[in-house]
Design a protein around this motif. Structure first.
Motif, PDB file in Angstrom:
ATOM      1  N   ILE A 148      13.786   5.805   0.547  1.00  0.00           N
ATOM      2  CA  ILE A 148      13.263   4.315   1.079  1.00  0.00           C
ATOM      3  C   ILE A 148      13.655   3.206   0.396  1.00  0.00           C
ATOM      4  N   LYS A 149      13.712   3.638  -0.769  1.00  0.00           N
ATOM      5  CA  LYS A 149      14.223   2.360  -1.781  1.00  0.00           C
ATOM      6  C   LYS A 149      15.946   2.078  -1.267  1.00  0.00           C
ATOM      7  N   ASP A 150      16.490   2.854  -0.823  1.00  0.00           N
ATOM      8  CA  ASP A 150      18.041   2.685  -0.495  1.00  0.00           C
ATOM      9  C   ASP A 150      18.224   1.303   0.297  1.00  0.00           C
ATOM     10  N   PRO A 151      18.938   0.463  -0.181  1.00  0.00           N
ATOM     11  CA  PRO A 151      19.205  -0.795   0.507  1.00  0.00           C
ATOM     12  C   PRO A 151      19.922  -0.654   1.954  1.00  0.00           C
ATOM     13  N   HIS A 152      20.225   0.535   2.091  1.00  0.00           N
ATOM     14  CA  HIS A 152      20.878   0.802   3.630  1.00  0.00           C
ATOM     15  C   HIS A 152      19.876   1.305   4.700  1.00  0.00           C
ATOM     16  N   ARG A 153      18.738   1.646   4.055  1.00  0.00           N
ATOM     17  CA  ARG A 153      17.417   2.111   4.897  1.00  0.00           C
ATOM     18  C   ARG A 153      16.763   0.798   5.339  1.00  0.00           C
ATOM     19  N   GLU A 154      16.320   1.025   6.825  1.00  0.00           N
ATOM     20  CA  GLU A 154      15.434  -0.337   7.264  1.00  0.00           C
ATOM     21  C   GLU A 154      14.333   0.153   7.679  1.00  0.00           C
ATOM     22  N   ILE A 155      13.462   0.885   6.932  1.00  0.00           N
ATOM     23  CA  ILE A 155      12.121   1.177   7.111  1.00  0.00           C
ATOM     24  C   ILE A 155      11.121   0.130   7.358  1.00  0.00           C
ATOM     25  N   LYS A 156      10.708   0.006   8.374  1.00  0.00           N
ATOM     26  CA  LYS A 156       9.884  -1.475   8.418  1.00  0.00           C
ATOM     27  C   LYS A 156       8.275  -0.994   8.345  1.00  0.00           C
ATOM     28  N   GLU A 157       7.941   0.019   8.849  1.00  0.00           N
ATOM     29  CA  GLU A 157       6.522   0.551   8.935  1.00  0.00           C
ATOM     30  C   GLU A 157       6.451   2.059   8.147  1.00  0.00           C
ATOM     31  N   LEU A 158       5.394   2.119   7.208  1.00  0.00           N
ATOM     32  CA  LEU A 158       5.445   3.557   6.434  1.00  0.00           C
ATOM     33  C   LEU A 158       4.070   3.841   6.342  1.00  0.00           C
ATOM     34  N   ARG A 159       3.727   4.881   6.693  1.00  0.00           N
ATOM     35  CA  ARG A 159       2.243   5.126   6.406  1.00  0.00           C
ATOM     36  C   ARG A 159       2.013   6.644   5.801  1.00  0.00           C
ATOM     37  N   LEU A 160       1.228   6.320   4.607  1.00  0.00           N
ATOM     38  CA  LEU A 160       1.144   7.492   3.526  1.00  0.00           C
ATOM     39  C   LEU A 160      -0.246   7.851   3.132  1.00  0.00           C
ATOM     40  N   ALA A 161      -0.866   7.486   4.086  1.00  0.00           N
ATOM     41  CA  ALA A 161      -2.596   7.740   3.955  1.00  0.00           C
ATOM     42  C   ALA A 161      -2.607   9.427   3.472  1.00  0.00           C
ATOM     43  N   GLY A 162      -4.004   9.465   2.585  1.00  0.00           N
ATOM     44  CA  GLY A 162      -4.261  10.809   2.031  1.00  0.00           C
ATOM     45  C   GLY A 162      -3.253  11.439   1.428  1.00  0.00           C
ATOM     46  N   TRP A 163      -2.277  10.825   0.565  1.00  0.00           N
ATOM     47  CA  TRP A 163      -1.117  11.517  -0.185  1.00  0.00           C
ATOM     48  C   TRP A 163      -1.745  12.045  -1.433  1.00  0.00           C
ATOM     49  N   LYS A 164      -2.892  11.586  -1.878  1.00  0.00           N
ATOM     50  CA  LYS A 164      -3.365  11.776  -3.397  1.00  0.00           C
ATOM     51  C   LYS A 164      -2.254  11.045  -4.271  1.00  0.00           C
TER      52      LYS A 164
END
Length: 354
Positions: A257-273
């Motif tokens: 996701i940190k890669d500058p060429h990726r355009e992730i706008k919404e990220l849900r990581l609920a309950g990941w510990k």
């Protein structure tokens, strides 16, 4: 009688009784009424109502959105509806059949609708039904048809396994692929299922922008595949992988996701510990040039150190986050003060913090 100007009608969660037929007739069969959106969720509708709705869809009408969720339609009701949906007069674009007591037979009916010419349907929700793998296989016959233009498909909690992932991968690989949003949350897909789905996601024809795999039994191996796919497929912009067990591959996914060429706008990581290390990496993501506008970290054990790391990212001039969810993260009074300072920073663009 409804005012002729009314175009969007939501009468869900009511008990119309015998008046249901009269209301449907008055609002939909009258040619002077131009109802475009109709929500009848929780009306206890059955075969007879579906037959009337089919007649409406077969006649000249303006209906583009129909919500029949939480009704006892069963397969026989969907069979009636499919006749209306296959009519040349039908221009329906959105159909919601969430929790309607459907089985694989309804998938066969809907597949025939997706194969009609021309096909106007763009959004289909069949979540909360016992479709199983065999049902998805039948549905995919329609999804692979050249006439199908479906863009949004929701199959949340349909008792699916890895077999359905293989069938959906074949849909994502079709030419051209119109599917933009896919929700397969709440199914026991596991790592093997995600690996099979990734075969479709890595195909150049795949244009999927939103993928939801919450509570799908995915662990380390499956998340490693997703991390690789995010690096290969720049189309994915909305990813929900909440309530899974990523293990060590959590870092791999966050690095992708940190890669500058990726355009992730919404990220849900609920309950990941998630803990300190993951928060430190997320802070690095927020501090770098990124497109992230919504982040859900609910139900994680962030505590004070984790929030301190996040606050550094939130205060960065590169951070454009608008929505941050940290419900159920065991935050103390100190954490809340740190978050408040970050949100008051001149650089932060957060509009919602819950």
């Amino acid at each position: 009688m409804l005012n002729a100007r009314v175009k969007d009608l939501d009468v869900s969660r009511n008990q119309p009784g015998e008046s249901a037929q009269e209301l449907l007739s008055a609002t939909l069969k009258d040619r002077h009424r131009e109802i475009t959106e109709l929500r009848l969720a929780g009306w206890k509708l059955g075969d007879k109502s579906c037959e009337m709705l089919a007649c409406v869809l077969q006649s000249a009408n303006s209906l583009t959105e129909l919500d029949l969720s939480d009704n006892n339609l069963r397969d026989s009701g969907v069979q009636f509806l499919s006749k209306g949906l296959s009519s040349p007069h039908c221009i329906l674009q959105t159909l919601r059949l969430n929790q309607c007591h459907l089985s694989k037979t309804s998938c066969k009916h809907m597949a025939s609708v997706l194969q009609r010419k021309p096909s106007h349907l763009r959004e289909l929700d069949m979540s909360g039904n016992d479709l199983q793998d065999e049902g998805v296989e039948l549905l995919c016959v329609g999804l692979r048809d050249p006439q199908c233009k479906l863009e949004i498909l929701r199959l949340n909690q349909c008792h699916l396994s890895k077999t359905s992932c293989k069938n959906m991968a074949s849909v994502l690989q079709r030419t051209p692929s119109h599917l933009r949003e896919l929700d397969m949350s709440g199914n026991d897909l596991q790592d093997e299922g995600v690996e099979l789905l990734c075969e479709g996601l890595r195909d150049p024809q795949c244009k999927l922008e939103m993928l939801r795999l919450s509570n799908a039994g995915v662990s380390d191996k499956g998340f490693f595949c997703l991390a690789v796919i995010l690096l290969l497929n720049p189309c994915v912009k909305d990813l929900d992988v909440s309530h899974n067990q990523p293990g060590e591959s959590a870092q791999e996914l966050l690095s992708a996701i940190k890669d500058p060429h990726r355009e992730i706008k919404e990220l849900r990581l609920a309950g990941w510990k998630l803990g300190d290390t993951s928060c430190e990496m997320l802070a690095c993501v927020l501090q770098s040039a990124n497109s992230l506008t919504e982040l859900d970290l609910s139900d994680n054990n962030l505590r004070d150190p984790g929030v301190q790391f996040l606050s550094k990212g939130l205060s960065s001039p590169h951070c454009i986050l608008q929505t941050l969810r940290v419900a159920g993260c065991k935050l103390s009074d100190k954490c809340c003060k740190i978050s408040a300072c970050s949100l008051q920073s001149a650089n932060t663009q957060a509009e919602q913090c819950v």
